[in-house]
Design a protein around this motif. Structure first.
Motif, short mmCIF file in Angstrom:
data_model
loop_
_atom_site.label_atom_id
_atom_site.label_comp_id
_atom_site.label_asym_id
_atom_site.label_seq_id
_atom_site.Cartn_x
_atom_site.Cartn_y
_atom_site.Cartn_z
N ARG A 1 19.98 -10.80 9.01
CA ARG A 1 19.75 -9.66 9.90
C ARG A 1 19.68 -8.36 9.12
NH1 ARG A 1 23.79 -11.52 14.69
NH2 ARG A 1 22.35 -12.89 15.76
N LYS A 2 20.53 -8.24 8.09
CA LYS A 2 20.53 -7.04 7.26
C LYS A 2 19.19 -6.89 6.55
CE LYS A 2 23.33 -4.67 3.84
NZ LYS A 2 24.44 -4.77 2.89
N ARG A 3 18.70 -8.03 5.98
CA ARG A 3 17.40 -8.01 5.30
C ARG A 3 16.29 -7.61 6.28
NH1 ARG A 3 18.80 -12.79 2.84
NH2 ARG A 3 17.53 -13.97 4.32
N GLN A 4 16.31 -8.22 7.47
CA GLN A 4 15.28 -7.92 8.46
C GLN A 4 15.32 -6.44 8.85
OE1 GLN A 4 16.15 -10.69 11.59
NE2 GLN A 4 14.81 -12.28 10.75
N TRP A 5 16.52 -5.91 8.98
CA TRP A 5 16.64 -4.50 9.35
C TRP A 5 16.08 -3.60 8.25
CZ3 TRP A 5 17.17 -2.00 13.67
CH2 TRP A 5 17.48 -0.65 13.64
N GLU A 6 16.38 -3.95 6.99
CA GLU A 6 15.86 -3.16 5.87
C GLU A 6 14.34 -3.23 5.83
OE1 GLU A 6 17.94 -4.81 2.54
OE2 GLU A 6 19.75 -3.65 2.95
N GLN A 7 13.78 -4.43 6.05
CA GLN A 7 12.32 -4.58 6.08
C GLN A 7 11.72 -3.74 7.20
OE1 GLN A 7 11.70 -8.78 6.45
NE2 GLN A 7 12.01 -9.18 4.28
N ARG A 8 12.40 -3.76 8.34
CA ARG A 8 11.91 -2.99 9.49
C ARG A 8 11.89 -1.50 9.16
NH1 ARG A 8 13.67 0.08 13.48
NH2 ARG A 8 12.72 -0.06 15.53
N THR A 9 12.97 -1.01 8.56
CA THR A 9 13.03 0.42 8.22
C THR A 9 11.93 0.77 7.22
OG1 THR A 9 14.74 -0.06 6.58
CG2 THR A 9 15.48 0.74 8.72
N VAL A 10 11.68 -0.13 6.26
CA VAL A 10 10.61 0.12 5.28
C VAL A 10 9.26 0.19 5.99
CG1 VAL A 10 9.35 -0.94 3.35
CG2 VAL A 10 11.84 -0.83 3.30
N ARG A 11 9.02 -0.78 6.91
CA ARG A 11 7.75 -0.78 7.66
C ARG A 11 7.59 0.49 8.48
NH1 ARG A 11 8.84 -6.30 8.94
NH2 ARG A 11 9.51 -5.63 11.01
N VAL A 12 8.68 0.92 9.11
CA VAL A 12 8.62 2.13 9.94
C VAL A 12 8.26 3.34 9.07
CG1 VAL A 12 10.05 3.74 11.26
CG2 VAL A 12 10.13 1.32 11.78
N VAL A 13 8.89 3.44 7.90
CA VAL A 13 8.60 4.56 6.99
C VAL A 13 7.15 4.50 6.54
CG1 VAL A 13 9.12 5.50 4.71
CG2 VAL A 13 10.98 4.86 6.24
N GLU A 14 6.66 3.29 6.19
CA GLU A 14 5.27 3.15 5.76
C GLU A 14 4.31 3.56 6.87
OE1 GLU A 14 4.84 -0.91 4.52
OE2 GLU A 14 5.77 -0.54 2.57
N LYS A 15 4.56 3.11 8.09
CA LYS A 15 3.70 3.47 9.22
C LYS A 15 3.69 4.98 9.44
CE LYS A 15 3.43 -0.59 12.13
NZ LYS A 15 3.69 -1.16 13.45
N MET A 16 4.87 5.58 9.35
CA MET A 16 4.95 7.04 9.52
C MET A 16 4.11 7.73 8.44
SD MET A 16 8.94 7.60 10.53
CE MET A 16 8.92 9.34 10.21
N GLN A 17 4.20 7.25 7.20
CA GLN A 17 3.45 7.85 6.10
C GLN A 17 1.95 7.68 6.31
OE1 GLN A 17 5.08 9.65 3.77
NE2 GLN A 17 3.03 10.33 3.22
N GLN A 18 1.56 6.47 6.79
CA GLN A 18 0.14 6.23 7.05
C GLN A 18 -0.38 7.19 8.12
OE1 GLN A 18 -0.06 2.11 8.09
NE2 GLN A 18 -0.03 1.41 5.96
N ARG A 19 0.41 7.37 9.18
CA ARG A 19 0.00 8.28 10.25
C ARG A 19 -0.13 9.70 9.73
NH1 ARG A 19 4.14 5.95 14.71
NH2 ARG A 19 2.96 4.10 15.33
N GLN A 20 0.82 10.12 8.89
CA GLN A 20 0.76 11.46 8.31
C GLN A 20 -0.51 11.63 7.46
OE1 GLN A 20 2.60 14.26 8.49
NE2 GLN A 20 3.90 13.38 10.07
N ASP A 21 -0.79 10.60 6.63
CA ASP A 21 -1.99 10.66 5.78
C ASP A 21 -3.26 10.76 6.63
OD1 ASP A 21 -0.33 10.48 3.61
OD2 ASP A 21 -0.68 8.33 3.27
N LYS A 22 -3.31 9.93 7.68
CA LYS A 22 -4.48 9.94 8.57
C LYS A 22 -4.65 11.31 9.22
CE LYS A 22 -6.48 7.18 12.29
NZ LYS A 22 -6.22 6.11 13.25
N ARG A 23 -3.50 11.87 9.65
CA ARG A 23 -3.53 13.19 10.28
C ARG A 23 -4.06 14.24 9.30
NH1 ARG A 23 0.22 17.42 10.97
NH2 ARG A 23 -0.03 18.48 12.97
#
Length: 191
Positions: free
Chosen positions: A133-155
């Motif tokens: 669960r800890k690993r999954q949570w860390e992966q999720r946080t990484v994915r969320v940060v990446e998505k946020m960065q992608q949205r910022q770049d697109k913007r």
């Protein structure tokens, strides 16, 4: 002797009506009868008494805290071993007492967890699940940060694109009016 017995009975008989009078002093409110005892126990005292009422003063090995259950099982085993070294008979008595209390708890429907092997396996499973669960949570946080960065770049790209389009529109209007822009001179090779 008979006379003495009769005297005692006659002395006890008048005492009963007095007790009845004392009992009838209880407050009556509407259709409820409230009886106030002098020694009313609060919640904490009741809990303490409930703990003391544990069968044979042996608390059952129940719950989902496997580390604690394992440690309690170990201390119980160590205690039994020490007793066996000192007094074999007492150790046997304690062992039978533990077995009987466990049987009583099981009869009530309480799950007794006193198998060391199974507790260790369950603890391993729990730790493994926790790590997963800890690993999954860390992966999720990484994915969320990446998505946020992608949205910022697109913007940012969209903003830059709009700025360029606006500038190009202004230049096109200026050309239409007949102005000569520095870029046009560079393309023509005059500058």
């Amino acid at each position: 002797m008979k006379a003495k017995m009769e005297k005692k009975e006659t002395e006890e008989v008048p005492a009963e009506p007095e007790n009845k009078k004392e009992e009838s002093k209880a407050e009556i409110v509407f259709n409820r009868v409230e009886v106030h005892e002098e020694n009313e126990l609060n919640k904490i005292q009741k809990k303490k008494e409930k703990r003391k009422a544990v069968k044979g003063n042996i608390t059952p090995l129940t719950g989902k805290n496997y580390k604690q259950l394992l440690s309690r099982l170990e201390t119980r085993k160590n205690k039994l071993e020490e007793l066996k070294e000192k007094d074999e008979k007492k150790a046997q008595e304690l062992e039978t007492k533990i077995k009987w209390t466990n049987a009583l708890y099981k009869a009530e429907g309480v799950k007794i967890r006193d198998d060391e092997e199974r507790l260790k396996e369950a603890l391993k499973r729990k730790e493994k699940r926790k790590a997963q669960r800890k690993r999954q949570w860390e992966q999720r946080t990484v994915r969320v940060v990446e998505k946020m960065q992608q949205r910022q770049d697109k913007r940012q790209k969209n903003i830059q694109k709009k700025k360029k389009e606006r500038i190009e529109k202004k230049k096109a209007r200026a050309r239409k009016k007949g102005r000569v822009l520095p870029e046009d001179l560079k393309k023509a090779g005059l500058k």
